[in-house]
Write an enzyme that holds these catalytic residues in place. Structure first.
Site, short mmCIF file in Angstrom:
data_model
loop_
_atom_site.label_atom_id
_atom_site.label_comp_id
_atom_site.label_asym_id
_atom_site.label_seq_id
_atom_site.Cartn_x
_atom_site.Cartn_y
_atom_site.Cartn_z
N LYS A 13 -15.02 -13.34 -4.35
CA LYS A 13 -16.46 -12.91 -4.22
C LYS A 13 -16.62 -11.77 -5.26
CE LYS A 13 -18.54 -9.67 -1.79
NZ LYS A 13 -19.77 -9.45 -2.72
N GLU A 34 -8.19 -0.90 -6.35
CA GLU A 34 -8.82 -0.32 -7.45
C GLU A 34 -9.92 0.38 -7.36
OE1 GLU A 34 -6.63 0.14 -10.02
OE2 GLU A 34 -5.13 -1.27 -9.52
N CYS A 42 -15.19 2.49 -14.77
CA CYS A 42 -14.41 3.68 -13.88
C CYS A 42 -13.61 4.45 -14.64
CB CYS A 42 -13.44 2.64 -12.89
SG CYS A 42 -12.45 1.30 -13.80
N GLU A 47 -18.10 10.95 -7.99
CA GLU A 47 -18.57 10.18 -9.02
C GLU A 47 -19.77 9.69 -9.11
OE1 GLU A 47 -17.13 5.89 -8.10
OE2 GLU A 47 -16.30 5.90 -9.94
P1 NAD Z 1 -18.62 -1.47 -3.85
O1 NAD Z 1 -17.41 -0.67 -3.18
O2 NAD Z 1 -20.12 -1.19 -3.43
O3 NAD Z 1 -18.68 -2.88 -3.99
C1 NAD Z 1 -17.45 -3.75 -4.56
C2 NAD Z 1 -17.35 -5.10 -4.11
O4 NAD Z 1 -17.00 -4.87 -2.91
C3 NAD Z 1 -18.62 -5.90 -4.30
O5 NAD Z 1 -18.31 -7.30 -4.44
C4 NAD Z 1 -19.16 -5.64 -2.80
O6 NAD Z 1 -20.04 -6.67 -2.30
C5 NAD Z 1 -17.60 -5.69 -2.04
N1 NAD Z 1 -17.90 -5.07 -0.56
C6 NAD Z 1 -18.66 -3.94 -0.18
N2 NAD Z 1 -18.42 -3.81 1.18
C7 NAD Z 1 -17.64 -4.70 1.64
C8 NAD Z 1 -17.00 -4.45 2.91
N3 NAD Z 1 -17.17 -4.05 3.88
N4 NAD Z 1 -15.80 -5.51 2.80
C9 NAD Z 1 -15.66 -6.45 1.73
N5 NAD Z 1 -16.09 -6.36 0.79
C10 NAD Z 1 -17.26 -5.37 0.58
O7 NAD Z 1 -18.58 -0.78 -5.57
P2 NAD Z 1 -19.54 -1.41 -6.79
O8 NAD Z 1 -20.56 -0.30 -6.51
O9 NAD Z 1 -19.75 -2.59 -6.78
O10 NAD Z 1 -18.61 -0.46 -7.80
C11 NAD Z 1 -18.63 0.41 -8.30
C12 NAD Z 1 -17.28 1.31 -8.10
O11 NAD Z 1 -16.23 0.45 -8.54
C13 NAD Z 1 -16.99 2.42 -8.44
O12 NAD Z 1 -16.80 3.41 -7.69
C14 NAD Z 1 -16.15 2.39 -9.63
O13 NAD Z 1 -15.22 3.70 -10.06
C15 NAD Z 1 -15.44 1.38 -8.77
N6 NAD Z 1 -14.34 0.67 -10.01
C16 NAD Z 1 -13.07 0.73 -10.06
C17 NAD Z 1 -12.47 0.30 -11.14
C18 NAD Z 1 -11.00 0.37 -11.05
O14 NAD Z 1 -10.36 -0.28 -11.61
N7 NAD Z 1 -10.37 1.43 -10.52
C19 NAD Z 1 -12.95 -0.68 -11.85
C20 NAD Z 1 -14.25 -0.65 -12.02
C21 NAD Z 1 -15.17 -0.19 -11.03
#
Ligand code: NAD
Length: 492
Positions: A186, A261, A295, A396
């Site tokens: 997804k 991650e 990130c 963040e």
């Molecule tokens: P998010 O956690 O809101 O969403 C990430 C993904 O998880 C999306 O596909 C979302 O639909 C899904 N999701 C949300 N709730 C869920 C649930 N209950 N069960 C399963 N899936 C669920 O994050 P975002 O706003 O899309 O991305 C930004 C964040 O990602 C920032 O905190 C950033 O630091 C982090 N990030 C980390 C890395 C890394 O490699 N460590 C890389 C890129 C982004």
């Protein structure tokens, strides 16, 4: 339930469908989510808000494909992955346009980094799987030999965020399928477009149907259904720390394998003895690339006191010269933020910083781009903070906002660098070798860059410590995650 739109409602309407068993499907309950173009704030398409039943169909397709895919020779898997990589490269322009439109990132960035990296992910793991060897241990004096099988897990789930949409989506999918698993994946509901296009490429490359299944939808419904599915045995997740913690709680009773991650609040530590010009240019990039929505961006800049005032003046001059503009324009440095709610979140942090006696040295305001007045544009913002514990320095923000403050000693800066809940990456600028070694050893981070930033070798382990995650991706680490090790001990 959001009404289904068509191209009668919106010109050039983009309809995205689920990719299950090699075919494109509407969501079973005909439930849709509007997809916004951040550069102009307008709806330009819709994606399925997939239900448990859609996820179940994706799972069934993956389960059916698994026996045959897991027995496919490494050469054949490798050939298909490399073909996907070649097709992505051949379709660079189309994918870059889609990524830029969906995410708001400058098209130049999508063309130079995001899509080429997605192609590299498939090429890299297509090659890596042919080199992935298992160990054997001879038990001397006991007439026994142990060997380790690295067996694919079965059906695995991959869930990715919006900031580097195809780059991170494929960073999970490529090792998962290279290792012989079948996938239910997804992408973020905010940036679904290139994941959708990937389905077509996979078919063209000859990936057998059901090996990769892509379901679109909200995290709380579609994502949750993947994590809750009792037969999806492993979850590779990249996203926010709060979501990661939730996923860990849901997955724990089922003993799923998890790779998380998560967020970061990365220090960028600048000593007076660094190569100044190189540091300055790279620091502009590490602060504001992709509107600061990486990130790994160095969102907390610590500068040795002796060069602090000079750095401040030079940095601000460079930041003010960055062009905020429409993502499709070749000279745009800062495109649009990904969504209206995200823009509001970033603005709220700027307000909090001011309340906490931070000084906005430049930026801080929304930008109106002519012809695209409803887009989500924000000036690159530099905030001088009075101390390292204020919220904008601890939480963040994930936007074009960095904090700066001076430090006096190595010990002081190490203390501040490590005094956050996150531990993803850190950047260090110095030409002093002993200091480099000391600080690199002590920094609480999964990745330390010295005199560079975001230089990636795909063979290296990638991941965070503390609230930045659990597990490592990259190279054989990813292939280990997507396989179960089984030891066989034979007495002879
Ligand atoms: P998010 O956690 O809101 O969403 C990430 C993904 O998880 C999306 O596909 C979302 O639909 C899904 N999701 C949300 N709730 C869920 C649930 N209950 N069960 C399963 N899936 C669920 O994050 P975002 O706003 O899309 O991305 C930004 C964040 O990602 C920032 O905190 C950033 O630091 C982090 N990030 C980390 C890395 C890394 O490699 N460590 C890389 C890129 C982004």
């Amino acid at each position: 339930m959001t009404k289904k739109l068509t191209d009668k409602d919106i010109p050039a309407f983009a309809e995205i469908k689920n990719y299950i068993n090699g075919k494109f499907h509407n969501p079973i309950h005909n439930n849709w989510i509007d997809n916004y173009n951040p550069s102009n704030g307008e709806i330009y398409g819709q994606i399925p808000n997939s239900s448990k039943e859609d996820v179940e169909n994706a799972y069934k397709a993956a389960k059916t494909a698994f026996p045959s895919w897991s027995q496919t020779t490494l050469e054949e898997r490798s050939r298909i992955l490399i073909k996907i990589s070649e097709l992505l490269e051949a379709n660079l322009q189309r994918f870059a346009e889609a990524e830029s439109k969906d995410n708001g990132k400058p098209i130049a960035l999508a063309k130079a980094i995001d899509i080429p990296r997605a192609a590299s992910n498939f090429r890299f793991f297509g090659n890596a799987i042919t080199q992935f060897a298992s160990e054997s241990h001879e038990s001397i004096g006991q007439n026994a030999i142990n060997y380790t099988l690295r067996q694919p897990i079965g059906v695995v789930g991959c869930i990715s965020p919006w900031n580097l949409p195809l780059y991170l989506f494929t960073w999970k999918i490529a090792p998962a399928i290279a290792a012989g698993n079948c996938v239910v994946a997804k992408p973020s509901e905010v940036t679904p477009m290139t994941a959708y296009l990937l389905g077509e490429i996979c078919n063209e490359a000859g990936l057998p149907k059901g090996v990769l299944n892509i379901v679109h939808g909200l995290g709380g419904t579609t994502g949750q259904a993947i994590v809750e599915h009792k037969n999806i045995k492993a979850i590779s997740f990249t996203g926010g720390t709060t979501t990661g913690a939730h996923i860990a709680r849901v997955a724990a009773p089922m003993f799923k394998k998890l790779s998380l991650e998560l967020g970061g609040k990365n220090p960028n530590i600048i000593f007076a003895d660094c190569d100044y010009e190189d540091m300055l240019d790279t620091t502009v990039r590490s602060s504001f690339a992709n509107q600061g929505q990486i990130c790994l961006c160095g969102s907390r800049i610590f500068v040795e006191a002796s060069i602090y005032e000079k750095f401040k003046a030079d940095f601000i001059t460079k930041v003010k010269a960055l062009k905020v503009g429409h993502p499709s324009e070749a000279d745009t440095n800062i495109g649009a933020l990904v969504s209206k709610p995200h823009l509001e979140k970033v603005k709220a942090y700027i307000a909090i910083a001011k309340e906490e006696n931070g000084t906005v040295l430049c930026g801080g305001n929304e930008v109106t781009v002519k012809g695209f007045e409803k887009g989500y544009y924000l000036e690159p913002t530099v905030i001088e903070v009075p101390h390292d514990e204020c919220r904008v320095n601890q939480e963040e923000v994930f936007g074009p906002v960095v904090t700066i403050m001076p430090f006096n000693t190595e010990d002081d800066v190490l203390l501040m660098a490590n005094k956050v809940k996150y531990g993803l990456s850190a950047t260090l600028w110095t030409n002093n070798l002993k200091r480099t070694m000391r600080i690199s050893n002590e920094l609480q981070a999964g990745i330390v860059w010295v005199n560079t930033w975001m230089m990636r070798d795909l063979r290296t382990p990638f991941g965070g410590v503390k609230a930045s995650g659990v597990g490592r991706e990259g190279g054989f680490e990813a292939l280990r995650f997507f396989t179960e090790a089984k030891n066989v001990c034979i007495k002879y």
